[in-house]
Design a protein around this motif. Structure first.
Motif, PDB file in Angstrom:
ATOM      1  N   ILE A 131       0.877  -1.169   0.000  1.00 13.50           N
ATOM      2  CA  ILE A 131       0.000   0.000   0.000  1.00 13.50           C
ATOM      3  C   ILE A 131       0.915   1.219   0.000  1.00 13.50           C
ATOM      4  O   ILE A 131       1.558   1.520   1.007  1.00 13.50           O
ATOM      5  CB  ILE A 131      -0.891   0.021   1.253  1.00 13.50           C
ATOM      6  N   ILE A 132       1.002   1.892  -1.128  1.00 17.95           N
ATOM      7  CA  ILE A 132       1.900   3.048  -1.246  1.00 17.95           C
ATOM      8  C   ILE A 132       1.051   4.312  -1.206  1.00 17.95           C
ATOM      9  O   ILE A 132       0.382   4.659  -2.186  1.00 17.95           O
ATOM     10  CB  ILE A 132       2.733   2.963  -2.539  1.00 17.95           C
ATOM     11  N   ASN A 133       1.055   4.970  -0.053  1.00 16.81           N
ATOM     12  CA  ASN A 133       0.265   6.195   0.124  1.00 16.81           C
ATOM     13  C   ASN A 133       1.040   7.391  -0.428  1.00 16.81           C
ATOM     14  O   ASN A 133       2.202   7.616  -0.055  1.00 16.81           O
ATOM     15  CB  ASN A 133      -0.053   6.424   1.603  1.00 16.81           C
ATOM     16  N   VAL A 134       0.378   8.165  -1.280  1.00 18.55           N
ATOM     17  CA  VAL A 134       1.069   9.270  -1.951  1.00 18.55           C
ATOM     18  C   VAL A 134       0.363  10.595  -1.704  1.00 18.55           C
ATOM     19  O   VAL A 134      -0.783  10.796  -2.120  1.00 18.55           O
ATOM     20  CB  VAL A 134       1.161   9.023  -3.476  1.00 18.55           C
ATOM     21  N   ALA A 135       1.066  11.502  -1.000  1.00 20.40           N
ATOM     22  CA  ALA A 135       0.613  12.887  -0.842  1.00 20.40           C
ATOM     23  C   ALA A 135       1.804  13.828  -1.025  1.00 20.40           C
ATOM     24  O   ALA A 135       1.645  15.046  -1.009  1.00 20.40           O
ATOM     25  CB  ALA A 135      -0.017  13.103   0.533  1.00 20.40           C
ATOM     26  N   TRP A 136       2.988  13.236  -1.171  1.00 20.32           N
ATOM     27  CA  TRP A 136       4.236  13.961  -1.373  1.00 20.32           C
ATOM     28  C   TRP A 136       5.264  12.936  -1.872  1.00 20.32           C
ATOM     29  O   TRP A 136       4.909  11.783  -2.126  1.00 20.32           O
ATOM     30  CB  TRP A 136       4.735  14.601  -0.071  1.00 20.32           C
ATOM     31  N   GLY A 137       6.515  13.342  -2.020  1.00 14.47           N
ATOM     32  CA  GLY A 137       7.565  12.399  -2.428  1.00 14.47           C
ATOM     33  C   GLY A 137       7.637  12.159  -3.926  1.00 14.47           C
ATOM     34  O   GLY A 137       8.089  11.088  -4.371  1.00 14.47           O
ATOM     35  N   ASN A 138       7.227  13.163  -4.710  1.00 16.36           N
ATOM     36  CA  ASN A 138       7.221  13.004  -6.167  1.00 16.36           C
ATOM     37  C   ASN A 138       8.558  12.526  -6.729  1.00 16.36           C
ATOM     38  O   ASN A 138       8.600  11.725  -7.666  1.00 16.36           O
ATOM     39  CB  ASN A 138       6.866  14.345  -6.843  1.00 16.36           C
ATOM     40  N   GLU A 139       9.649  13.037  -6.156  1.00 15.42           N
ATOM     41  CA  GLU A 139      10.970  12.758  -6.715  1.00 15.42           C
ATOM     42  C   GLU A 139      11.370  11.289  -6.603  1.00 15.42           C
ATOM     43  O   GLU A 139      12.287  10.826  -7.299  1.00 15.42           O
ATOM     44  CB  GLU A 139      12.037  13.640  -6.042  1.00 15.42           C
ATOM     45  N   TYR A 140      10.695  10.529  -5.732  1.00 13.67           N
ATOM     46  CA  TYR A 140      11.070   9.122  -5.531  1.00 13.67           C
ATOM     47  C   TYR A 140      10.162   8.149  -6.292  1.00 13.67           C
ATOM     48  O   TYR A 140      10.469   6.967  -6.393  1.00 13.67           O
ATOM     49  CB  TYR A 140      11.039   8.784  -4.035  1.00 13.67           C
ATOM     50  N   ILE A 153       5.949  -6.274 -11.184  1.00 11.21           N
ATOM     51  CA  ILE A 153       5.041  -6.232 -10.030  1.00 11.21           C
ATOM     52  C   ILE A 153       3.996  -5.154 -10.232  1.00 11.21           C
ATOM     53  O   ILE A 153       4.308  -4.022 -10.597  1.00 11.21           O
ATOM     54  CB  ILE A 153       5.830  -5.938  -8.729  1.00 11.21           C
ATOM     55  N   LYS A 154       2.742  -5.510  -9.977  1.00  6.12           N
ATOM     56  CA  LYS A 154       1.648  -4.534  -9.955  1.00  6.12           C
ATOM     57  C   LYS A 154       1.103  -4.482  -8.529  1.00  6.12           C
ATOM     58  O   LYS A 154       0.820  -5.526  -7.933  1.00  6.12           O
ATOM     59  CB  LYS A 154       0.524  -4.943 -10.913  1.00  6.12           C
ATOM     60  N   THR A 155       0.998  -3.288  -7.980  1.00  6.37           N
ATOM     61  CA  THR A 155       0.498  -3.168  -6.608  1.00  6.37           C
ATOM     62  C   THR A 155      -0.427  -1.956  -6.512  1.00  6.37           C
ATOM     63  O   THR A 155      -0.937  -1.485  -7.532  1.00  6.37           O
ATOM     64  CB  THR A 155       1.668  -3.136  -5.606  1.00  6.37           C
ATOM     65  N   SER A 156      -0.662  -1.429  -5.299  1.00  6.41           N
ATOM     66  CA  SER A 156      -1.690  -0.395  -5.115  1.00  6.41           C
ATOM     67  C   SER A 156      -1.108   0.909  -4.577  1.00  6.41           C
ATOM     68  O   SER A 156      -0.408   0.912  -3.556  1.00  6.41           O
ATOM     69  CB  SER A 156      -2.773  -0.910  -4.165  1.00  6.41           C
ATOM     70  N   PHE A 157      -1.436   2.005  -5.256  1.00  5.55           N
ATOM     71  CA  PHE A 157      -1.057   3.351  -4.829  1.00  5.55           C
ATOM     72  C   PHE A 157      -2.327   4.074  -4.376  1.00  5.55           C
ATOM     73  O   PHE A 157      -3.298   4.174  -5.139  1.00  5.55           O
ATOM     74  CB  PHE A 157      -0.425   4.125  -5.982  1.00  5.55           C
ATOM     75  N   PHE A 158      -2.320   4.566  -3.147  1.00  9.71           N
ATOM     76  CA  PHE A 158      -3.451   5.324  -2.623  1.00  9.71           C
ATOM     77  C   PHE A 158      -3.098   6.805  -2.705  1.00  9.71           C
ATOM     78  O   PHE A 158      -2.160   7.257  -2.043  1.00  9.71           O
ATOM     79  CB  PHE A 158      -3.752   4.896  -1.183  1.00  9.71           C
ATOM     80  N   LEU A 159      -3.834   7.545  -3.504  1.00  6.51           N
ATOM     81  CA  LEU A 159      -3.486   8.929  -3.816  1.00  6.51           C
ATOM     82  C   LEU A 159      -4.365   9.924  -3.074  1.00  6.51           C
ATOM     83  O   LEU A 159      -5.596   9.797  -3.053  1.00  6.51           O
ATOM     84  CB  LEU A 159      -3.629   9.175  -5.322  1.00  6.51           C
ATOM     85  N   GLU A 160      -3.710  10.925  -2.496  1.00  9.56           N
ATOM     86  CA  GLU A 160      -4.457  12.058  -1.957  1.00  9.56           C
ATOM     87  C   GLU A 160      -5.070  12.804  -3.158  1.00  9.56           C
ATOM     88  O   GLU A 160      -4.395  13.027  -4.171  1.00  9.56           O
ATOM     89  CB  GLU A 160      -3.507  12.973  -1.191  1.00  9.56           C
ATOM     90  N   GLY A 161      -6.353  13.182  -3.039  1.00  9.33           N
ATOM     91  CA  GLY A 161      -7.031  13.826  -4.153  1.00  9.33           C
ATOM     92  C   GLY A 161      -6.390  15.121  -4.591  1.00  9.33           C
ATOM     93  O   GLY A 161      -6.252  15.398  -5.792  1.00  9.33           O
ATOM     94  N   ARG A 162      -5.997  15.937  -3.620  1.00  6.65           N
ATOM     95  CA  ARG A 162      -5.354  17.214  -3.937  1.00  6.65           C
ATOM     96  C   ARG A 162      -4.056  16.970  -4.701  1.00  6.65           C
ATOM     97  O   ARG A 162      -3.746  17.673  -5.679  1.00  6.65           O
ATOM     98  CB  ARG A 162      -5.087  17.976  -2.632  1.00  6.65           C
ATOM     99  N   TRP A 163      -3.284  15.984  -4.262  1.00  7.19           N
ATOM    100  CA  TRP A 163      -2.023  15.645  -4.940  1.00  7.19           C
ATOM    101  C   TRP A 163      -2.295  15.188  -6.371  1.00  7.19           C
ATOM    102  O   TRP A 163      -1.599  15.597  -7.305  1.00  7.19           O
ATOM    103  CB  TRP A 163      -1.290  14.548  -4.163  1.00  7.19           C
ATOM    104  N   ALA A 164      -3.320  14.323  -6.546  1.00  8.06           N
ATOM    105  CA  ALA A 164      -3.637  13.813  -7.881  1.00  8.06           C
ATOM    106  C   ALA A 164      -4.036  14.953  -8.824  1.00  8.06           C
ATOM    107  O   ALA A 164      -3.665  14.969 -10.006  1.00  8.06           O
ATOM    108  CB  ALA A 164      -4.756  12.780  -7.795  1.00  8.06           C
ATOM    109  N   LYS A 165      -4.767  15.923  -8.283  1.00  3.98           N
ATOM    110  CA  LYS A 165      -5.189  17.075  -9.098  1.00  3.98           C
ATOM    111  C   LYS A 165      -3.996  17.910  -9.516  1.00  3.98           C
ATOM    112  O   LYS A 165      -3.936  18.413 -10.654  1.00  3.98           O
ATOM    113  CB  LYS A 165      -6.195  17.931  -8.321  1.00  3.98           C
ATOM    114  N   GLU A 166      -3.021  18.065  -8.603  1.00  5.92           N
ATOM    115  CA  GLU A 166      -1.842  18.886  -8.892  1.00  5.92           C
ATOM    116  C   GLU A 166      -0.789  18.130  -9.706  1.00  5.92           C
ATOM    117  O   GLU A 166       0.118  18.746 -10.273  1.00  5.92           O
ATOM    118  CB  GLU A 166      -1.220  19.365  -7.577  1.00  5.92           C
TER     119      GLU A 166
END
Length: 316
Positions: A131-140, A153-166
């Protein structure tokens, strides 16, 4: 009288020939036709039936566990007698390695349960999900995606909506790489402290952004910091979202050394594990080793949906 007896003998003999299955098979052979033997009286067929129970595994129902909350079911298996017979009949003997199985469904499914958070998959299923939670860390993210691609490998990324919009390009990059996209709220609040209207707004806005960017509506919701109350789970359920927590935490947001992350996962991972991580420098460096460790432990890595599905891993 003698002529009548002879006539009777001729009639009886004719009937025996006409209705004799052995004679039918002989005639069929002469005509070059396929001979159909009654497989139900075949010793090999009977042996497969007799031994099939030894290889049967009962399906496991989904349930609400007192500790792990909603736990998905897991398919059982039984011998496909007909297919196994067809595969073995040429050599004419029972061979365990030639058995063919079919899966059997549980009676109770995850969707049958009341809305409840999910901390892990079924403990009998040798599969895990990152479970890869993403709200920052774009560079990685590019390095992490490259490592996942290298291992297919295919897995799951959980994205903050504001981050996804930006970050629509990165969102599309994740999705187009074949990974599952989950909902991680819109502004990363403590969901437990929000009103019902605010909870719904956080979830719906994130769903809308992700759908607009990828064309897909998320199936799962990961509350920030794992914080929720029952109402959060119920509102998510109404919106078609299952609530996902985790059973193994890398605590990578503290930026520990890669070896620390690896040790945490290696010592705590288990079948059905949902492993929480974020895009950080140490996680990006540890990811290759983590994948290798899962392989060594015979744990397949997949998406949250795959890990929680009832589908039986074919090797067990």
């Amino acid at each position: 009288m003698r002529k009548m007896n002879v006539l009777m003998i001729v009639i009886i003999t004719t009937l025996c020939i006409v209705y004799n299955p052995i004679a039918d098979q002989y005639v069929a052979l002469l005509k070059g036709e396929t001979v159909h033997v009654d497989k139900h009286s075949n010793p090999l067929y009977e042996e497969i039936i007799k031994k099939s129970k030894l290889y049967e595994v009962k399906a496991i129902d989904a349930k609400i566990d007192s500790v792990w909350k909603a736990t998905p079911g897991y398919n059982g298996r039984e011998v496909d007698i007909e297919a196994s017979f067809q595969k073995m009949k040429k050599q004419g003997k029972f061979t365990e390695d030639m058995l063919i199985f079919k899966q059997t469904k549980p009676k109770v499914h995850l969707d049958d349960l009341q809305a409840s958070p999910i901390y892990r998959g079924n403990p009998e299923k040798p599969m895990v999900a990152f479970i890869i939670n993403v709200a920052w860390g774009n560079e990685y993210l590019p390095d992490m995606l490259a490592t996942l691609k290298k291992h297919n490998i295919k897995t799951s990324f959980f994205l903050e909506g504001r981050w996804a919009k930006e970050n629509p390009d990165l969102t599309k990059m994740i999705y187009e790489a074949g990974h599952e996209i989950g909902n991680h709220s819109y502004t990363h609040p403590d969901m437990k402290n929000l009103s019902a209207a605010e909870i719904k707004n956080q979830l719906q806005k994130t769903n809308d952004v992700i759908e607009a960017t990828t064309g897909q509506v998320p199936r799962w919701f990961g509350p920030p910091s794992g914080s929720y109350r029952d109402e959060v789970v119920k509102i998510a359920d109404v919106l078609g979202l299952g609530t996902i927590i985790w059973s193994v935490d890398t605590i990578d947001w503290q930026r520990p050394a890669p070896e620390t992350i690896i040790q945490r996962v290696e010592t705590k991972v288990h079948p059905g594990a949902l492993i929480l991580m974020h895009p950080t420098a140490p996680t990006a460096k540890a990811l290759d080793r983590l994948i290798t460790i899962m392989d060594r432990k015979n744990l397949r890595i997949g998406t949250v949906s795959e890990t929680l599905s009832e589908e039986r891993i074919q090797s067990n």
